[in-house]
Motif scaffolding. Sequence first.
Motif: not given
Length: 247
Positions: A61-64, A169
Amino acid sequence: MSEIIFIASSFAIGFFFESIFGFGGGIIAYSILSFFVEIKTAIIAGFYVGTLSSLYIVAGSHQHFEKKIFLKLILISTIGSIFGVICFIYLPVKILSLIFGLLLIFIALKNLFLEKNLDPNTELELKKKKFSFLKLKLILIGGIAQGAFGTGGPFVVNALKYDFANKSSLRTTMASYFLFCNILRMPFLLYKNEFSLTFFKEIWWIIIPVFVAIFLGHKVHLKIKPQQFKIGIGLITLIAGVKFLFY
């Protein structure tokens, strides 16, 4: 072998909830394990599980990830985490855990009853109060708790829960925080020979059911409503507080 299965099950349950709410995996697991396993053994197992679990969440979930919040956390968390590791190695845990427990129970009750139905304007005002003195203190205490027990999440989440853009996030950035703090803890624990190679050979596989639990927890995380998310944070914080009282 039965003890290892019990450890695996406890961490799978704990990190299922951590995958939903962004923290609390260690606390929930320790709450179960403390009745049957020596607490330092549980904490070392938690170090292994927590590090790999956090890495798994960050990778998926690195995009968050919220870089600004994370970078602001690093300095205070580093100081707190190092101090916490020293406390874990040299001091009895009773005094620290009692203080942490009482503070967390107070925070949890405030969340569950005073902040339960905040209107959007009030939440917006809280978002604007970036890194107040109270937040800084909670982050420092969280760093100490993370270094000592690997369970600093409740303090940090309650300090910054209104700063994150959304629940995803929070989940990803907190996983990054846990990973960072555990990397800091590692040299100290290695230096004091807190790690046992034999023990890790026995428990290496427990991360597999934990990864499955994280995957399933993320499915729930995506569907949970914001209000339910807030209540979940409050309840896990309360569990953490009670658990700290009985370390």
